[in-house]
Design an enzyme around this catalytic site. Structure first.
Site, PDB file in Angstrom:
ATOM      1  N   ASP A  20       0.827  -1.211   0.000  1.00  0.00           N
ATOM      2  CA  ASP A  20       0.000   0.000   0.000  1.00  0.00           C
ATOM      3  C   ASP A  20       0.863   1.263   0.000  1.00  0.00           C
ATOM      4  O   ASP A  20       1.996   1.252   0.480  1.00  0.00           O
ATOM      5  CB  ASP A  20      -0.917  -0.021   1.240  1.00  0.00           C
ATOM      6  N   ASN A  68     -10.571  -2.468  -6.024  1.00  0.00           N
ATOM      7  CA  ASN A  68      -9.761  -1.540  -6.832  1.00  0.00           C
ATOM      8  C   ASN A  68     -10.333  -1.310  -8.241  1.00  0.00           C
ATOM      9  O   ASN A  68      -9.970  -0.331  -8.899  1.00  0.00           O
ATOM     10  CB  ASN A  68      -8.299  -2.019  -6.934  1.00  0.00           C
TER      11      ASN A  68
HETATM   12  C1  IPE Z   1      -5.428  -2.794  -0.604  1.00  0.00           C
HETATM   13  O1  IPE Z   1      -5.018  -1.482  -0.749  1.00  0.00           O
HETATM   14  C2  IPE Z   1      -5.301  -3.511  -1.893  1.00  0.00           C
HETATM   15  C3  IPE Z   1      -3.946  -3.588  -2.432  1.00  0.00           C
HETATM   16  C4  IPE Z   1      -2.851  -3.261  -1.843  1.00  0.00           C
HETATM   17  C5  IPE Z   1      -3.867  -4.113  -3.770  1.00  0.00           C
HETATM   18  P1  IPE Z   1      -6.061  -0.298  -0.947  1.00  0.00           P
HETATM   19  O2  IPE Z   1      -5.299   0.956  -0.885  1.00  0.00           O
HETATM   20  O3  IPE Z   1      -6.879  -0.536  -2.155  1.00  0.00           O
HETATM   21  O4  IPE Z   1      -6.973  -0.507   0.340  1.00  0.00           O
HETATM   22  P2  IPE Z   1      -8.066   0.419   0.983  1.00  0.00           P
HETATM   23  O5  IPE Z   1      -9.130   0.596  -0.055  1.00  0.00           O
HETATM   24  O6  IPE Z   1      -7.396   1.703   1.327  1.00  0.00           O
HETATM   25  O7  IPE Z   1      -8.542  -0.318   2.184  1.00  0.00           O
HETATM   26  C1  IPE Z   2      -1.239   0.443  -3.496  1.00  0.00           C
HETATM   27  O1  IPE Z   2      -1.124   1.816  -3.466  1.00  0.00           O
HETATM   28  C2  IPE Z   2      -1.460  -0.087  -4.886  1.00  0.00           C
HETATM   29  C3  IPE Z   2      -2.830  -0.554  -5.119  1.00  0.00           C
HETATM   30  C4  IPE Z   2      -3.782  -0.626  -4.249  1.00  0.00           C
HETATM   31  C5  IPE Z   2      -3.140  -0.987  -6.473  1.00  0.00           C
HETATM   32  P1  IPE Z   2      -2.370   2.785  -3.450  1.00  0.00           P
HETATM   33  O2  IPE Z   2      -2.728   3.116  -4.852  1.00  0.00           O
HETATM   34  O3  IPE Z   2      -3.469   2.222  -2.638  1.00  0.00           O
HETATM   35  O4  IPE Z   2      -1.752   4.055  -2.737  1.00  0.00           O
HETATM   36  P2  IPE Z   2      -2.454   4.993  -1.670  1.00  0.00           P
HETATM   37  O5  IPE Z   2      -3.013   4.143  -0.591  1.00  0.00           O
HETATM   38  O6  IPE Z   2      -3.518   5.730  -2.407  1.00  0.00           O
HETATM   39  O7  IPE Z   2      -1.355   5.868  -1.197  1.00  0.00           O
HETATM   40 MG    MG Z   3      -4.068   2.396  -0.686  1.00  0.00          MG
END
Ligand code: IPE
Ligand code: IPE
Ligand code: MG
Length: 240
Positions: A20, A68
């Protein structure tokens, strides 16, 4: 529940990571979120190698959740593009690492060419045995559990198994992760302390480690530090 059940943890056999913070990493630098994803994809390679060197046998990475799909189209395209690049990686390079690669998630949500590449890479690496790298794409644990329930019901209806035969083992066998042990350790980067629909059944007795480091800044040293911390923990019911 006696103390004899307590056991000192050693190197975790299976580590699951919620990667994340790509977006925040980029925003902090005044860059578009896509740059964070690009940088994050590079880290996958580094951490795979580091995990193998640390003696971890299974590494599961959360790359894209079912939730996502609700992100803006442009961001979803960027992420799918990075996945395509990853799947096009030089086979020779992959085979040198002797890592078996497999994917879990709702494959029917993915474009056909991606599914075909996934099948190809899984088949080409099936015999590699240094480590298993499992990539969770279009993955949601509740959906996985519901699919397992439906499969179980179908088997009972067909008379292949009886209701009494449904136990933790037979149910685990219905999950995408059926050929892997449960994770011993779950790591989430970037400060959030939630599970986000990840491996809910499988992490029943896992240890957790949350770090503030954004995924693009995560590195071998941080992984090593977390593994060392894990090794000092006393676990119940998990494996030594
Ligand atoms: C969780 O991260 C999914 C992945 C790392 C692929 P998100 O950034 O999508 O999670 P939420 O929505 O903040 O809980
Ligand atoms: C993790 O990074 C990657 C995916 C969930 C695909 P994020 O895209 O969730 O990054 P933040 O949480 O917005 O910083
Ligand atoms: Mg995230």
């Amino acid at each position: 529940m006696t103390d004899t059940k307590k056991q000192k943890a050693k190197t975790p056999e299976h580590v699951a990571i919620i990667m994340d913070g790509n977006g925040r990493w980029a925003t902090k630098r005044g860059l578009p979120r896509s740059m964070g994803h690009r940088k994050g994809a590079e880290v996958v390679e580094k951490i795979t190698k580091a995990a193998k060197e640390l003696g971890i046998k299974f590494l599961t990475l959360y790359a894209f959740s079912t939730e996502n799909w609700k992100r803006p189209d442009e961001e979803v395209s960027t992420l799918m593009g990075l996945l395509r690049d990853y799947l096009k990686k030089d086979l020779e390079e992959i085979q040198k690492n002797n890592v078996r690669i497999r994917f879990i998630g709702e494959m029917n949500m993915l474009d056909k060419d991606i599914v075909e590449s996934i099948k190809r890479i899984e088949a080409n690496t099936a015999k590699n045995d240094a480590m298993t790298l499992c990539i969770a794409i279009s993955y949601g644990s509740r959906q996985e559990i519901l699919a397992a329930v439906k499969k179980t019901v179908a088997l009972v209806k067909r008379g292949d198994i009886s209701e009494n035969e449904i136990d933790e083992k037979t149910f685990s066998d219905m999950l995408y992760t059926n050929d892997m042990p449960d994770p011993d350790l779950v790591i989430r980067t970037s400060g959030e302390q939630r599970i986000s629909n990840y491996l809910l059944w499988q992490i029943a007795y896992a240890e957790f480690s949350f770090t503030d480091v954004h995924w693009p800044d995560f590195d071998e040293n941080k992984l090593k530090e977390i593994i060392e911390n894990y090794a000092s923990r006393e676990r119940r019911y998990g494996k030594a």
